[in-house]
Design a protein around this motif. Sequence first.
Motif, PDB file in Angstrom:
ATOM      1  N   ARG A 269     -70.489  38.987 -29.408  1.00  0.00           N
ATOM      2  CA  ARG A 269     -70.348  37.561 -29.692  1.00  0.00           C
ATOM      3  C   ARG A 269     -71.621  36.810 -29.338  1.00  0.00           C
ATOM      4  O   ARG A 269     -72.417  37.254 -28.515  1.00  0.00           O
ATOM      5  N   LYS A 270     -71.771  35.628 -29.908  1.00  0.00           N
ATOM      6  CA  LYS A 270     -72.854  34.728 -29.530  1.00  0.00           C
ATOM      7  C   LYS A 270     -72.444  33.996 -28.258  1.00  0.00           C
ATOM      8  O   LYS A 270     -71.262  33.706 -28.052  1.00  0.00           O
ATOM      9  N   THR A 271     -73.429  33.680 -27.428  1.00  0.00           N
ATOM     10  CA  THR A 271     -73.128  32.924 -26.211  1.00  0.00           C
ATOM     11  C   THR A 271     -72.509  31.578 -26.567  1.00  0.00           C
ATOM     12  O   THR A 271     -71.583  31.122 -25.896  1.00  0.00           O
TER      13      THR A 271
ATOM     14  N   SER B  72     -76.764  20.375 -24.867  1.00  0.00           N
ATOM     15  CA  SER B  72     -77.443  21.257 -23.913  1.00  0.00           C
ATOM     16  C   SER B  72     -76.929  21.014 -22.503  1.00  0.00           C
ATOM     17  O   SER B  72     -76.365  19.974 -22.200  1.00  0.00           O
ATOM     18  N   PHE B  73     -77.114  22.012 -21.661  1.00  0.00           N
ATOM     19  CA  PHE B  73     -76.802  21.910 -20.244  1.00  0.00           C
ATOM     20  C   PHE B  73     -77.665  22.923 -19.514  1.00  0.00           C
ATOM     21  O   PHE B  73     -78.317  23.752 -20.135  1.00  0.00           O
ATOM     22  N   ARG B  74     -77.666  22.856 -18.193  1.00  0.00           N
ATOM     23  CA  ARG B  74     -78.528  23.725 -17.392  1.00  0.00           C
ATOM     24  C   ARG B  74     -77.701  24.568 -16.435  1.00  0.00           C
ATOM     25  O   ARG B  74     -77.510  24.211 -15.281  1.00  0.00           O
ATOM     26  N   PRO B  75     -77.218  25.701 -16.897  1.00  0.00           N
ATOM     27  CA  PRO B  75     -76.438  26.565 -16.000  1.00  0.00           C
ATOM     28  C   PRO B  75     -77.352  27.304 -15.034  1.00  0.00           C
ATOM     29  O   PRO B  75     -78.530  27.527 -15.326  1.00  0.00           O
ATOM     30  N   PRO B  76     -76.802  27.711 -13.904  1.00  0.00           N
ATOM     31  CA  PRO B  76     -77.586  28.541 -12.993  1.00  0.00           C
ATOM     32  C   PRO B  76     -77.976  29.835 -13.717  1.00  0.00           C
ATOM     33  O   PRO B  76     -77.195  30.366 -14.514  1.00  0.00           O
ATOM     34  N   PRO B  77     -79.183  30.338 -13.467  1.00  0.00           N
ATOM     35  CA  PRO B  77     -79.643  31.550 -14.156  1.00  0.00           C
ATOM     36  C   PRO B  77     -78.681  32.730 -14.045  1.00  0.00           C
ATOM     37  O   PRO B  77     -78.470  33.457 -15.017  1.00  0.00           O
TER      38      PRO B  77
ATOM     39  N   GLU C 171     -74.762  36.395 -16.739  1.00  0.00           N
ATOM     40  CA  GLU C 171     -73.420  36.981 -16.876  1.00  0.00           C
ATOM     41  C   GLU C 171     -72.818  36.632 -18.228  1.00  0.00           C
ATOM     42  O   GLU C 171     -72.201  37.483 -18.875  1.00  0.00           O
ATOM     43  N   LEU C 172     -72.977  35.397 -18.644  1.00  0.00           N
ATOM     44  CA  LEU C 172     -72.459  34.966 -19.947  1.00  0.00           C
ATOM     45  C   LEU C 172     -73.083  35.787 -21.072  1.00  0.00           C
ATOM     46  O   LEU C 172     -72.378  36.291 -21.946  1.00  0.00           O
TER      47      LEU C 172
END
Length: 56
Positions: free
Chosen positions: A34-36, A14-19, A24-25
């Motif tokens: 595709r799956k993220t 896991s990680f915490r990307p900016p919302p 965008e992803l």
Amino acid sequence: MAGRPATGQTPVKSFRPPPALWAELEELAASEGRKTSDALVEAVHDWVRKKKREKS
């Protein structure tokens, strides 16, 4: 050995990307069907290959 049975999959990370980045992803991955997680794995592979080339 006690515990959760094997799923045959790799361990979850896991990680915490900016919302905004996550949004965008999700949008780009969905636009390609595709799956993220698949898009992230590809991106990490690309980054690792790039860094290895830079070291050579």
